[in-house]
Design a protein around this motif. Structure first.
Motif, short mmCIF file in Angstrom:
data_model
loop_
_atom_site.label_atom_id
_atom_site.label_comp_id
_atom_site.label_asym_id
_atom_site.label_seq_id
_atom_site.Cartn_x
_atom_site.Cartn_y
_atom_site.Cartn_z
N ALA A 75 46.58 52.95 40.45
CA ALA A 75 47.88 52.68 39.82
C ALA A 75 48.51 53.96 39.28
O ALA A 75 49.70 54.20 39.48
CB ALA A 75 47.72 51.64 38.71
N ALA A 126 40.07 51.62 42.14
CA ALA A 126 41.00 50.51 41.90
C ALA A 126 40.20 49.27 41.58
O ALA A 126 39.17 49.02 42.21
CB ALA A 126 41.88 50.27 43.12
N LEU A 165 41.02 45.68 41.92
CA LEU A 165 41.99 44.73 42.45
C LEU A 165 41.25 43.57 43.11
O LEU A 165 40.09 43.71 43.51
CB LEU A 165 42.86 45.39 43.52
CG LEU A 165 43.74 46.55 43.10
CD1 LEU A 165 44.34 47.24 44.32
CD2 LEU A 165 44.84 46.06 42.19
N LEU A 170 49.06 45.70 44.17
CA LEU A 170 48.91 46.51 42.97
C LEU A 170 50.19 46.40 42.17
O LEU A 170 51.29 46.51 42.72
CB LEU A 170 48.67 47.97 43.38
CG LEU A 170 48.73 49.02 42.28
CD1 LEU A 170 47.54 48.86 41.34
CD2 LEU A 170 48.75 50.40 42.88
#
Length: 93
Positions: free
Chosen positions: A19, A35, A37, A61
């Motif tokens: 991000a 990440a 996610l 994202l």
């Protein structure tokens, strides 16, 4: 405690968070990033070849606006297995 230690180790090795890299427009081919996610995985058996078993993945994202994250990797080169999900796809983090 382990998560804190891992975050510090990754940061000291220059592994950025996805991000932040997107917001700062600091992404390069071959860069290692982290990440957290919810990914959806799909095994594409039609493209299998000796030593190549492709898995596609996708996630969204939130970087101020939705950014779609997609890619493919060779599952024949991983040491993990993926649980089956409805519809022939897989999900994981």
């Amino acid at each position: 405690m382990l998560a804190t230690e891992l975050a510090e180790a990754l940061s000291s090795l220059g592994v950025g968070e996805l991000a932040r890299c997107v917001l700062e427009q600091d992404l390069r081919t071959g860069q290692v990033i982290g990440a957290e996610l919810d990914f959806a995985f799909h095994r594409d058996r039609d493209h299998d070849a000796p030593g190549f078993k492709p898995f596609s993945f996708t996630a969204v994202l939130d970087a101020g606006e939705p950014v779609r994250v997609t890619g493919t990797f060779n599952s024949a080169r991983t040491a993990m297995s993926f649980p089956r999900c409805a519809g022939g796809g897989r999900q994981g983090r």
